[in-house]
Design a protein around this motif. Structure first.
Motif, short mmCIF file in Angstrom:
data_model
loop_
_atom_site.label_atom_id
_atom_site.label_comp_id
_atom_site.label_asym_id
_atom_site.label_seq_id
_atom_site.Cartn_x
_atom_site.Cartn_y
_atom_site.Cartn_z
N ARG A 1 48.89 47.90 44.90
CA ARG A 1 48.22 47.22 43.79
C ARG A 1 47.93 45.75 44.08
NH1 ARG A 1 49.27 49.11 38.54
NH2 ARG A 1 47.87 47.40 38.00
N MET A 2 48.58 45.17 45.08
CA MET A 2 48.36 43.75 45.39
C MET A 2 46.89 43.45 45.69
SD MET A 2 51.49 42.57 47.79
CE MET A 2 53.10 42.21 47.15
N THR A 3 46.18 44.39 46.27
CA THR A 3 44.80 44.13 46.66
C THR A 3 43.88 43.91 45.45
OG1 THR A 3 44.29 46.49 46.76
CG2 THR A 3 45.03 45.44 48.80
N GLU A 4 44.31 44.29 44.26
CA GLU A 4 43.48 44.12 43.06
C GLU A 4 43.13 42.66 42.80
OE1 GLU A 4 45.20 47.79 40.32
OE2 GLU A 4 46.00 45.78 40.02
N ILE A 5 44.02 41.76 43.16
CA ILE A 5 43.78 40.35 42.83
C ILE A 5 43.47 39.49 44.05
CG2 ILE A 5 45.00 40.39 40.63
CD1 ILE A 5 47.45 39.31 41.99
N VAL A 6 43.39 40.11 45.22
CA VAL A 6 43.05 39.36 46.43
C VAL A 6 41.65 38.78 46.29
CG1 VAL A 6 42.51 39.60 48.90
CG2 VAL A 6 44.60 40.60 47.96
N GLY A 7 41.52 37.51 46.61
CA GLY A 7 40.22 36.85 46.56
C GLY A 7 40.36 35.41 46.10
N ARG A 8 39.22 34.75 46.05
CA ARG A 8 39.17 33.35 45.58
C ARG A 8 38.53 33.37 44.20
NH1 ARG A 8 35.64 28.68 46.77
NH2 ARG A 8 36.95 26.85 46.51
N TRP A 9 39.16 32.67 43.25
CA TRP A 9 38.75 32.74 41.86
C TRP A 9 38.51 31.34 41.28
CZ3 TRP A 9 38.41 37.66 39.84
CH2 TRP A 9 39.03 38.67 40.57
N ARG A 10 37.41 31.19 40.52
CA ARG A 10 37.21 29.98 39.73
C ARG A 10 38.09 30.13 38.49
NH1 ARG A 10 31.86 29.81 39.01
NH2 ARG A 10 31.96 31.09 37.15
N THR A 11 38.88 29.12 38.20
CA THR A 11 39.85 29.16 37.11
C THR A 11 39.40 28.23 36.00
OG1 THR A 11 41.57 29.51 38.78
CG2 THR A 11 42.30 28.82 36.58
N GLU A 12 39.31 28.75 34.78
CA GLU A 12 38.90 27.96 33.62
C GLU A 12 39.68 28.40 32.41
OE1 GLU A 12 34.29 27.05 34.14
OE2 GLU A 12 34.72 29.20 34.06
N GLY A 13 40.26 27.43 31.71
CA GLY A 13 41.02 27.78 30.51
C GLY A 13 41.41 26.55 29.74
N HIS A 14 42.39 26.74 28.86
CA HIS A 14 42.86 25.64 28.02
C HIS A 14 44.26 25.97 27.48
CE1 HIS A 14 41.04 28.45 25.15
NE2 HIS A 14 41.97 28.01 24.32
N LEU A 15 44.93 24.93 27.00
CA LEU A 15 46.18 25.11 26.27
C LEU A 15 45.81 25.56 24.86
CD1 LEU A 15 48.30 22.00 27.32
CD2 LEU A 15 48.21 24.27 28.37
#
Length: 157
Positions: free
Chosen positions: A9-23
């Motif tokens: 299952r580890m391969t599901e999240i492999v990659g480079r991701w733009r991260t955007e969010g807030h508190l």
């Protein structure tokens, strides 16, 4: 979940991701940057590199996910950040396209108001694998949970 299924299952999240969010308590405190997940040669450990800002505070970290605990069906996740903090969490692949993270209040000190609280997150991966969403919560008693951070990820080329 057994060792082999969890590691696959580890391969599901492999990659480079733009991260955007807030508190959640302060939507004007933005979270921006990149998260990168890659498998270490051999495929037994997932390396997670964080390079974000929480408001104006830089958060740079390396997390190693991969010590499997069969009793809990989860991985130990150890993170080391730019402030010298070391945090330990559990990362568990759950239902399809879902990971659950749990840990103590020392997680993401730049976004914390109370370092004694427990935290948890549910990471949901879109069916197309191009987006993820994490909703972080915190609790002072382990029973009642309050929203903490809302973060979206978009796969980068």
């Amino acid at each position: 979940m057994d060792f082999h299924t969890a590691h696959a299952r580890m391969t599901e999240i492999v990659g480079r991701w733009r991260t955007e969010g807030h508190l959640v308590d302060d939507p004007t405190t933005l979270i921006r940057g990149t998260d990168t997940y890659r498998l270490l040669a051999g495929g037994h450990f997932l390396i997670h590199e964080v390079d974000v800002t929480v408001g104006d505070v830089p958060v740079i970290a390396i997390e190693v996910i991969g010590e499997f605990d069969p009793a809990h069906g989860s991985f130990v996740a150890r993170a080391f950040d730019n402030d010298g903090a070391v945090t330990v969490m559990r990362a568990a692949p759950d239902e399809p396209n879902v990971w659950r993270f749990t840990g103590g209040g020392d997680v993401a000190p730049a976004a914390q108001t109370d370092a004694t609280e427990a935290v948890r997150s549910t990471l949901r991966i879109a069916e197309d694998g191009q987006r993820m969403h994490a909703r972080w919560e915190r609790s002072s008693d382990g029973d009642s949970w309050r929203p903490w951070m809302d973060i979206g990820f978009t796969r980068l080329p």
